[in-house]
Design a protein around this motif. Structure first.
Motif, PDB file in Angstrom:
ATOM      1  N   ALA A 128       0.836  -1.210   0.000  1.00  0.00           N
ATOM      2  CA  ALA A 128       0.000   0.000   0.000  1.00  0.00           C
ATOM      3  C   ALA A 128       0.869   1.259   0.000  1.00  0.00           C
ATOM      4  O   ALA A 128       1.959   1.266   0.574  1.00  0.00           O
ATOM      5  N   PRO A 129       0.392   2.317  -0.626  1.00  0.00           N
ATOM      6  CA  PRO A 129       1.147   3.575  -0.608  1.00  0.00           C
ATOM      7  C   PRO A 129       1.292   4.100   0.819  1.00  0.00           C
ATOM      8  O   PRO A 129       0.358   4.052   1.603  1.00  0.00           O
ATOM      9  N   LEU A 130       2.488   4.581   1.146  1.00  0.00           N
ATOM     10  CA  LEU A 130       2.743   5.189   2.446  1.00  0.00           C
ATOM     11  C   LEU A 130       3.101   6.661   2.280  1.00  0.00           C
ATOM     12  O   LEU A 130       2.647   7.507   3.030  1.00  0.00           O
ATOM     13  N   ILE A 131       3.933   6.953   1.294  1.00  0.00           N
ATOM     14  CA  ILE A 131       4.380   8.323   1.031  1.00  0.00           C
ATOM     15  C   ILE A 131       4.013   8.685  -0.396  1.00  0.00           C
ATOM     16  O   ILE A 131       4.326   7.937  -1.332  1.00  0.00           O
ATOM     17  N   THR A 132       3.349   9.804  -0.571  1.00  0.00           N
ATOM     18  CA  THR A 132       3.079  10.343  -1.900  1.00  0.00           C
ATOM     19  C   THR A 132       3.642  11.746  -1.948  1.00  0.00           C
ATOM     20  O   THR A 132       3.312  12.584  -1.115  1.00  0.00           O
ATOM     21  N   HIS A 133       4.541  11.971  -2.910  1.00  0.00           N
ATOM     22  CA  HIS A 133       5.189  13.275  -3.047  1.00  0.00           C
ATOM     23  C   HIS A 133       4.783  13.885  -4.389  1.00  0.00           C
ATOM     24  O   HIS A 133       4.930  13.265  -5.431  1.00  0.00           O
ATOM     25  N   TYR A 134       4.266  15.099  -4.327  1.00  0.00           N
ATOM     26  CA  TYR A 134       3.911  15.851  -5.527  1.00  0.00           C
ATOM     27  C   TYR A 134       4.934  16.962  -5.721  1.00  0.00           C
ATOM     28  O   TYR A 134       5.224  17.707  -4.797  1.00  0.00           O
ATOM     29  N   ASP A 135       5.485  17.067  -6.930  1.00  0.00           N
ATOM     30  CA  ASP A 135       6.450  18.114  -7.260  1.00  0.00           C
ATOM     31  C   ASP A 135       5.838  18.980  -8.359  1.00  0.00           C
ATOM     32  O   ASP A 135       5.809  18.591  -9.529  1.00  0.00           O
ATOM     33  N   ALA A 136       5.340  20.153  -7.961  1.00  0.00           N
ATOM     34  CA  ALA A 136       4.683  21.043  -8.918  1.00  0.00           C
ATOM     35  C   ALA A 136       5.667  21.562  -9.959  1.00  0.00           C
ATOM     36  O   ALA A 136       5.307  21.736 -11.134  1.00  0.00           O
ATOM     37  N   ALA A 137       6.906  21.813  -9.567  1.00  0.00           N
ATOM     38  CA  ALA A 137       7.897  22.340 -10.499  1.00  0.00           C
ATOM     39  C   ALA A 137       8.202  21.334 -11.615  1.00  0.00           C
ATOM     40  O   ALA A 137       8.419  21.717 -12.759  1.00  0.00           O
ATOM     41  N   GLU A 138       8.229  20.068 -11.269  1.00  0.00           N
ATOM     42  CA  GLU A 138       8.520  19.013 -12.251  1.00  0.00           C
ATOM     43  C   GLU A 138       7.241  18.385 -12.806  1.00  0.00           C
ATOM     44  O   GLU A 138       7.313  17.526 -13.680  1.00  0.00           O
ATOM     45  N   PRO A 185      11.900  20.169   0.165  1.00  0.00           N
ATOM     46  CA  PRO A 185      10.677  19.411  -0.102  1.00  0.00           C
ATOM     47  C   PRO A 185      10.954  18.280  -1.108  1.00  0.00           C
ATOM     48  O   PRO A 185      11.163  18.527  -2.291  1.00  0.00           O
ATOM     49  N   HIS A 186      11.032  17.096  -0.629  1.00  0.00           N
ATOM     50  CA  HIS A 186      11.381  15.932  -1.445  1.00  0.00           C
ATOM     51  C   HIS A 186      10.833  14.712  -0.724  1.00  0.00           C
ATOM     52  O   HIS A 186      10.656  14.733   0.491  1.00  0.00           O
ATOM     53  N   TRP A 187      10.621  13.614  -1.452  1.00  0.00           N
ATOM     54  CA  TRP A 187      10.086  12.432  -0.790  1.00  0.00           C
ATOM     55  C   TRP A 187      11.073  11.877   0.236  1.00  0.00           C
ATOM     56  O   TRP A 187      10.667  11.253   1.212  1.00  0.00           O
ATOM     57  N   LEU A 188      12.373  12.126   0.059  1.00  0.00           N
ATOM     58  CA  LEU A 188      13.332  11.675   1.063  1.00  0.00           C
ATOM     59  C   LEU A 188      13.170  12.404   2.386  1.00  0.00           C
ATOM     60  O   LEU A 188      13.630  11.932   3.420  1.00  0.00           O
ATOM     61  N   ALA A 189      12.497  13.546   2.370  1.00  0.00           N
ATOM     62  CA  ALA A 189      12.264  14.285   3.615  1.00  0.00           C
ATOM     63  C   ALA A 189      11.389  13.474   4.576  1.00  0.00           C
ATOM     64  O   ALA A 189      11.370  13.751   5.772  1.00  0.00           O
TER      65      ALA A 189
END
Length: 82
Positions: free
Chosen positions: A18-28, A68-72
């Motif tokens: 199941a998804p645990l982390i979802t990261h949205y990057d508006a710039a990319e 702001p990154h999913w590694l955060a």
């Protein structure tokens, strides 16, 4: 048992894919979704680096400065695990 284990063991038992982390990057204009298993894998890599790579011991202080990154999300899990 570690804080990471306490937080994620129920999620692993329920649905490891199941998804645990979802990261949205508006710039990319991108979206990255990490499962529970993938998140734990990254946390384990980070914990291993802290212990084996730089010699961090339980109770040592670790400072982080994250963009702001999913590694955060994965890095604090690894620190807690270490």
């Amino acid at each position: 048992m570690t804080l990471t284990d306490d937080l994620l063991a129920p999620r692993m038992a329920a649905d490891p894919a199941a998804p645990l982390i979802t990261h949205y990057d508006a710039a990319e204009d991108s979206r990255i979704e990490l499962s529970v298993v993938t998140s734990l894998n990254w946390a384990a890599k980070i914990a291993g680096f802290l212990r084996d790579g730089i010699g961090a011991l339980p109770g040592d202080e670790v400072a982080i400065d994250l963009s702001p990154h999913w590694l955060a999300a994965a890095i604090p899990l690894g620190i807690w695990w270490a």
